[in-house]
Design a protein around this motif. Structure first.
Motif, PDB file in Angstrom:
ATOM      1  N   SER A  90       0.855  -3.889   4.359  1.00 44.35           N
ATOM      2  CA  SER A  90       0.066  -2.430   4.116  1.00 44.35           C
ATOM      3  C   SER A  90      -0.872  -2.939   2.925  1.00 44.35           C
ATOM      4  O   SER A  90      -0.834  -2.220   2.058  1.00 44.35           O
ATOM      5  CB  SER A  90       1.319  -1.556   3.565  1.00 44.35           C
ATOM      6  OG  SER A  90       1.048  -0.373   3.088  1.00 44.35           O
ATOM      7  N   VAL A  91      -1.550  -3.947   3.232  1.00 40.33           N
ATOM      8  CA  VAL A  91      -2.730  -4.460   2.223  1.00 40.33           C
ATOM      9  C   VAL A  91      -3.684  -3.526   2.512  1.00 40.33           C
ATOM     10  O   VAL A  91      -4.348  -3.205   3.653  1.00 40.33           O
ATOM     11  CB  VAL A  91      -3.133  -5.807   2.412  1.00 40.33           C
ATOM     12  CG1 VAL A  91      -4.373  -6.103   1.913  1.00 40.33           C
ATOM     13  CG2 VAL A  91      -1.830  -6.680   2.030  1.00 40.33           C
ATOM     14  N   ARG A  92      -4.377  -3.037   1.509  1.00 43.03           N
ATOM     15  CA  ARG A  92      -5.346  -1.784   1.502  1.00 43.03           C
ATOM     16  C   ARG A  92      -6.859  -2.284   1.004  1.00 43.03           C
ATOM     17  O   ARG A  92      -7.902  -1.761   1.482  1.00 43.03           O
ATOM     18  CB  ARG A  92      -5.221  -0.572   0.979  1.00 43.03           C
ATOM     19  CG  ARG A  92      -3.563   0.040   1.176  1.00 43.03           C
ATOM     20  CD  ARG A  92      -4.017   1.057   2.272  1.00 43.03           C
ATOM     21  NE  ARG A  92      -2.758   1.348   3.039  1.00 43.03           N
ATOM     22  CZ  ARG A  92      -1.803   2.189   2.672  1.00 43.03           C
ATOM     23  NH1 ARG A  92      -2.094   3.025   1.844  1.00 43.03           N
ATOM     24  NH2 ARG A  92      -0.661   2.256   3.417  1.00 43.03           N
ATOM     25  N   HIS A  93      -6.792  -3.512   0.153  1.00 39.98           N
ATOM     26  CA  HIS A  93      -7.882  -3.830  -0.422  1.00 39.98           C
ATOM     27  C   HIS A  93      -7.949  -4.987  -0.723  1.00 39.98           C
ATOM     28  O   HIS A  93      -7.098  -5.772  -1.158  1.00 39.98           O
ATOM     29  CB  HIS A  93      -8.570  -2.869  -1.702  1.00 39.98           C
ATOM     30  CG  HIS A  93      -7.324  -2.575  -2.467  1.00 39.98           C
ATOM     31  ND1 HIS A  93      -7.004  -3.650  -3.618  1.00 39.98           N
ATOM     32  CD2 HIS A  93      -6.529  -1.337  -2.693  1.00 39.98           C
ATOM     33  CE1 HIS A  93      -6.011  -2.854  -4.239  1.00 39.98           C
ATOM     34  NE2 HIS A  93      -5.721  -1.571  -3.755  1.00 39.98           N
ATOM     35  N   GLY A 153       0.622  -1.243  -0.094  1.00 44.17           N
ATOM     36  CA  GLY A 153      -0.152   0.095  -0.085  1.00 44.17           C
ATOM     37  C   GLY A 153       0.903   1.351   0.194  1.00 44.17           C
ATOM     38  O   GLY A 153       0.611   2.265  -0.756  1.00 44.17           O
ATOM     39  N   ARG A 154       1.822   1.209   0.759  1.00 39.87           N
ATOM     40  CA  ARG A 154       2.650   2.585   1.048  1.00 39.87           C
ATOM     41  C   ARG A 154       3.418   2.545  -0.149  1.00 39.87           C
ATOM     42  O   ARG A 154       3.913   3.610  -0.764  1.00 39.87           O
ATOM     43  CB  ARG A 154       3.607   2.457   2.338  1.00 39.87           C
ATOM     44  CG  ARG A 154       2.855   2.547   3.509  1.00 39.87           C
ATOM     45  CD  ARG A 154       3.733   2.739   4.796  1.00 39.87           C
ATOM     46  NE  ARG A 154       3.240   2.359   5.819  1.00 39.87           N
ATOM     47  CZ  ARG A 154       3.607   2.546   7.137  1.00 39.87           C
ATOM     48  NH1 ARG A 154       4.788   3.217   7.118  1.00 39.87           N
ATOM     49  NH2 ARG A 154       3.072   2.434   8.119  1.00 39.87           N
ATOM     50  N   ASP A 204       2.515   1.659  -3.360  1.00 39.41           N
ATOM     51  CA  ASP A 204       1.405   2.280  -4.178  1.00 39.41           C
ATOM     52  C   ASP A 204       1.429   3.796  -4.039  1.00 39.41           C
ATOM     53  O   ASP A 204       1.422   4.620  -5.114  1.00 39.41           O
ATOM     54  CB  ASP A 204      -0.001   1.729  -4.130  1.00 39.41           C
ATOM     55  CG  ASP A 204       0.070   0.095  -4.752  1.00 39.41           C
ATOM     56  OD1 ASP A 204       1.024  -0.564  -5.153  1.00 39.41           O
ATOM     57  OD2 ASP A 204      -0.937  -0.441  -4.292  1.00 39.41           O
ATOM     58  N   ASP A 205       1.165   4.371  -2.677  1.00 39.16           N
ATOM     59  CA  ASP A 205       1.041   5.600  -2.502  1.00 39.16           C
ATOM     60  C   ASP A 205       2.170   6.364  -2.790  1.00 39.16           C
ATOM     61  O   ASP A 205       1.969   7.651  -3.048  1.00 39.16           O
ATOM     62  CB  ASP A 205       1.003   5.774  -0.827  1.00 39.16           C
ATOM     63  CG  ASP A 205      -0.135   5.232  -0.154  1.00 39.16           C
ATOM     64  OD1 ASP A 205      -1.010   4.814  -0.769  1.00 39.16           O
ATOM     65  OD2 ASP A 205      -0.011   4.973   1.216  1.00 39.16           O
ATOM     66  N   VAL A 220     -10.602  -5.850   5.861  1.00 32.28           N
ATOM     67  CA  VAL A 220     -10.376  -6.200   4.519  1.00 32.28           C
ATOM     68  C   VAL A 220     -10.650  -7.897   4.538  1.00 32.28           C
ATOM     69  O   VAL A 220     -11.028  -8.425   3.672  1.00 32.28           O
ATOM     70  CB  VAL A 220      -8.981  -5.904   3.975  1.00 32.28           C
ATOM     71  CG1 VAL A 220      -8.402  -6.836   2.871  1.00 32.28           C
ATOM     72  CG2 VAL A 220      -8.618  -4.210   4.190  1.00 32.28           C
ATOM     73  N   HIS A 237      -5.351  -6.193  -3.697  1.00 27.80           N
ATOM     74  CA  HIS A 237      -4.008  -6.566  -3.262  1.00 27.80           C
ATOM     75  C   HIS A 237      -4.056  -7.952  -2.690  1.00 27.80           C
ATOM     76  O   HIS A 237      -2.930  -8.754  -3.019  1.00 27.80           O
ATOM     77  CB  HIS A 237      -3.577  -5.733  -1.981  1.00 27.80           C
ATOM     78  CG  HIS A 237      -3.102  -4.334  -2.061  1.00 27.80           C
ATOM     79  ND1 HIS A 237      -3.414  -3.177  -1.505  1.00 27.80           N
ATOM     80  CD2 HIS A 237      -2.470  -3.836  -3.455  1.00 27.80           C
ATOM     81  CE1 HIS A 237      -2.763  -2.441  -1.892  1.00 27.80           C
ATOM     82  NE2 HIS A 237      -2.279  -2.686  -3.111  1.00 27.80           N
ATOM     83  N   MET A 289      -3.751  -8.058   6.969  1.00 30.10           N
ATOM     84  CA  MET A 289      -4.798  -7.220   6.562  1.00 30.10           C
ATOM     85  C   MET A 289      -5.321  -6.687   7.974  1.00 30.10           C
ATOM     86  O   MET A 289      -5.611  -7.412   8.675  1.00 30.10           O
ATOM     87  CB  MET A 289      -5.732  -7.683   5.407  1.00 30.10           C
ATOM     88  CG  MET A 289      -5.214  -8.531   4.463  1.00 30.10           C
ATOM     89  SD  MET A 289      -6.565  -9.596   3.873  1.00 30.10           S
ATOM     90  CE  MET A 289      -5.795 -11.365   4.223  1.00 30.10           C
ATOM     91  N   PRO A 290      -5.996  -5.401   7.555  1.00 28.72           N
ATOM     92  CA  PRO A 290      -6.939  -4.963   8.540  1.00 28.72           C
ATOM     93  C   PRO A 290      -8.102  -5.734   8.507  1.00 28.72           C
ATOM     94  O   PRO A 290      -8.469  -6.403   7.626  1.00 28.72           O
ATOM     95  CB  PRO A 290      -7.418  -3.386   7.938  1.00 28.72           C
ATOM     96  CG  PRO A 290      -6.456  -3.041   7.094  1.00 28.72           C
ATOM     97  CD  PRO A 290      -5.764  -4.357   6.803  1.00 28.72           C
TER      98      PRO A 290
END
Ligand code: E4P
Length: 217
Positions: free
Chosen positions: A164-167, A131-132, A134-135, A188, A170, A184-185
């Motif tokens: 840092s998995v966001r969706h 995720g970071r 990608d950001d 997710v 991923h 993952m959170p």
């Protein structure tokens, strides 16, 4: 692929553990801060909710201090996995700890060369942050592809723990590539079960079942 919960929220971990889908937990200083809990206390509690690895991160920057912190953390429970940053001191600590039979997660990985170093240091897990990545204008999944290729080239046993998995995208791409773990959170993980056609299908079946006038129990 194993699923780790990326959180220090006890209720969410308990809920996930009850589904049978939880293989471990990762925490970091920011997640501990967010939980508002005492680090040692909450880590011990999390270790009791899963048999899988629970990553607890050192905050020292030099090898000797990292070793001292790891010594305290690894006494919390048998399933504690010491998390160290991807620095030369972190790698030195990783080598020393894994040589001793302690699980180590090398975190804050943003390049395939860093992942190569972690494998050479005997890391149990390498945590590339997609995720970071990608950001910051890169493709996080390209990083996972490169690490998979390199680890397979040399039969490294270090597990690729996608962080840092966001969706859900991923997760899907990590599984396609053959990553070993995704952390993952909790939201997710739960969202992976969602599909509009599943909801629609249940709705239709229940409507027809109602018309039969029958009951199963
Ligand atoms: C897990 O080990 C990492 O610390 C975590 O996935 C980082 O996620 P974030 O980039 O959403 O903070």
């Amino acid at each position: 692929m194993k699923f780790f919960a990326d959180t220090a929220e006890i209720d969410a971990i308990r809920e996930l553990a009850a589904t049978g889908l939880l293989d471990g937990v990762t925490t970091n200083p920011s997640l501990i801060h967010k939980s508002g809990r005492d680090f040692m206390e909450v880590t011990k509690e999390i270790c009791g909710l899963t048999d899988g690895p629970v990553s607890a991160e050192v905050v020292a920057l030099d090898h000797e201090s990292m070793m001292r912190e790891a010594e305290v953390l690894r006494k919390i429970a048998d399933n504690v996995c010491i998390k160290v940053p991807l620095t030369i001191d972190g790698l030195k600590t990783c080598k020393a700890l894994t040589g001793d039979g302690t699980m180590v997660n090398v975190t804050l990985c943003f390049s395939a060369n860093q992942a190569l170093l972690a494998a050479k240091a005997g890391a149990t897990f390498i945590s590339p942050f997609v995720g970071r990545h990608d950001d910051n204008g890169f493709d996080g999944m390209d990083l996972i592809r490169d690490i998979r290729l390199i680890y397979d080239n040399y039969a490294f046993e270090t597990e690729i723990l996608v962080a840092s998995v966001r969706h859900a995208g991923h997760v899907l791409e990590s599984a396609r590539i053959g990553a070993d773990v995704a952390t993952m959170p909790p939201g997710v993980i739960l969202s992976l079960a969602n599909h509009v056609l599943t909801d629609k299908g249940i709705e239709g079946f229940l409507a027809d079942w109602e018309k039969t006038g029958q009951s199963i129990v």
